[in-house]
Design an enzyme around this catalytic site. Structure first.
Site, PDB file in Angstrom:
ATOM      1  N   CYS A  20      -8.056   1.597  -0.546  1.00 51.36           N
ATOM      2  CA  CYS A  20      -7.233   2.400   0.359  1.00 51.36           C
ATOM      3  C   CYS A  20      -7.831   2.338   1.783  1.00 51.36           C
ATOM      4  O   CYS A  20      -7.937   1.261   2.348  1.00 51.36           O
ATOM      5  CB  CYS A  20      -7.103   3.827  -0.161  1.00 51.36           C
ATOM      6  SG  CYS A  20      -5.864   4.819   0.705  1.00 51.36           S
ATOM      7  N   ASP A  78       4.116  -0.488  -3.275  1.00 52.45           N
ATOM      8  CA  ASP A  78       3.430   0.399  -2.323  1.00 52.45           C
ATOM      9  C   ASP A  78       4.377   0.680  -1.164  1.00 52.45           C
ATOM     10  O   ASP A  78       4.669  -0.206  -0.358  1.00 52.45           O
ATOM     11  CB  ASP A  78       2.154  -0.274  -1.828  1.00 52.45           C
ATOM     12  CG  ASP A  78       1.261   0.650  -1.002  1.00 52.45           C
ATOM     13  OD1 ASP A  78       1.790   1.579  -0.368  1.00 52.45           O
ATOM     14  OD2 ASP A  78       0.040   0.423  -0.987  1.00 52.45           O
ATOM     15  N   HIS A 131       0.847   2.202  -4.543  1.00 57.02           N
ATOM     16  CA  HIS A 131      -0.426   2.417  -3.868  1.00 57.02           C
ATOM     17  C   HIS A 131      -1.369   3.182  -4.805  1.00 57.02           C
ATOM     18  O   HIS A 131      -0.949   4.045  -5.569  1.00 57.02           O
ATOM     19  CB  HIS A 131      -0.215   3.229  -2.591  1.00 57.02           C
ATOM     20  CG  HIS A 131      -1.431   3.314  -1.723  1.00 57.02           C
ATOM     21  ND1 HIS A 131      -1.846   2.273  -0.930  1.00 57.02           N
ATOM     22  CD2 HIS A 131      -2.334   4.313  -1.545  1.00 57.02           C
ATOM     23  CE1 HIS A 131      -2.944   2.627  -0.283  1.00 57.02           C
ATOM     24  NE2 HIS A 131      -3.267   3.863  -0.649  1.00 57.02           N
TER      25      HIS A 131
END
Length: 299
Positions: free
Chosen positions: A178, A235, A267
């Site tokens: 991330c 995502d 995600h």
């Protein structure tokens, strides 16, 4: 200048290939966090039953204090028992801190022969162990952490691991998730002796500020190490086209970026403590990441 990014001249002139990134004066208040989060982040209330737990049998694993420019920085290290030297992986956390998921990732890496070190890169800006809202974490901690600061902290963690843990100075890689995936791109554009980087769904865009002057996409053509980009096709915050563009520009500039996209993955699909976890994609991505590291001399 030494190879590990700790030379004072480098700190005063900027960091590696990232022009304009100068380490700011460190806060006089020092570290807000002096120890790591126990358990999981409070910002994710829906911890799932599929949490992966890796034991520490055969490992040296636990919280450590890493010498930084302004005092001891909390972090987590896991490595095999034995004399080493072990290849070194600098683990770059998500926005939620070095909590149990990141600690477990370090143990997973140690089980396959790595010295894995995860410094708490946001320890100066806020106490993530007490924060429960994602928006507050981003506003009050993440966006107030200078890129130059955490890059210097990763360099410090590397120097410490090589000296204290007998990690191999010639086999250094990084892996981030991330926001840490963004960090993997930036660190690969900073560190000239890095062998390989793995970015799990790191954002390529975002606002440019005085503290964070370049996006991951901006540095795609400046990478010093091969990078494996692992992303989810579902995502909603990171268009695959933006990653493809970064890959294509990097490769056209003579850099090396490989892209793996799991079409159905959202995600955060590697984060096994969250509802976004997708076991098959996470396991396949992990296998690809380990193979990539070894193929580029980190293993």
């Amino acid at each position: 200048m030494d190879d590990h990014g700790t030379d004072k001249d480098q700190r005063s002139k900027g960091l590696g290939g990232l022009d304009g990134l100068v380490v700011p004066p460190f806060s006089r208040r020092g570290f807000v966090m002096t120890s790591l989060i126990a358990g999981f982040t409070l910002a994710e209330a829906n911890a799932q039953a599929q949490v992966v737990t890796t034991d520490s049998a055969g490992l040296v694993a636990g919280e450590v204090k890493i010498p930084a420019a302004d005092g001891p920085m909390p972090g987590y290290r896991a490595m095999p028992e034995g004399a080493g030297p072990f290849p070194l992986i600098l683990v770059i956390e998500e926005i939620f801190g070095v909590h149990e998921y990141i600690k477990d990732v370090c143990r997973r890496l140690a089980k396959v022969g790595y010295c894995a070190v995860a410094p708490e890169l946001y320890a100066r800006q806020g106490d993530l162990s007490k924060m429960t809202h994602v928006k507050a974490i981003v506003r009050d901690v993440i966006l107030k952490t200078p890129d130059a600061q955490w890059i210097a902290d990763l360099d410090a963690a590397s120097s410490w691991a090589i000296a204290d843990s007998k990690a191999d100075a010639g086999r250094i890689g990084t892996m981030g998730w991330c926001r840490g995936g963004r960090g993997a791109w930036l660190y690969a554009a900073h560190r000239r002796d890095l062998k390989a980087a793995v970015a799990w769904y790191g954002p390529l865009g975002g606002d440019r500020t005085e503290l964070q002057p370049k996006t991951a996409g901006d540095v795609a053509t400046d990478l010093h190490a091969p990078l494996l980009a692992i992303y989810g096709g579902a995502d909603t915050g990171i268009p695959v086209a933006s990653v493809e563009d970064a890959r294509d520009r990097a490769n056209a500039a003579g850099r090396s970026v490989e892209l793996v996209v799991f079409p159905e993955a959202p995600h955060g699909f590697h984060a096994d403590y969250r509802p976004s976890y997708r076991k098959d994609s996470a396991e396949q991505g992990w296998a690809r990441a380990l193979a990539f590291l070894k193929s580029h001399g980190v293993g």
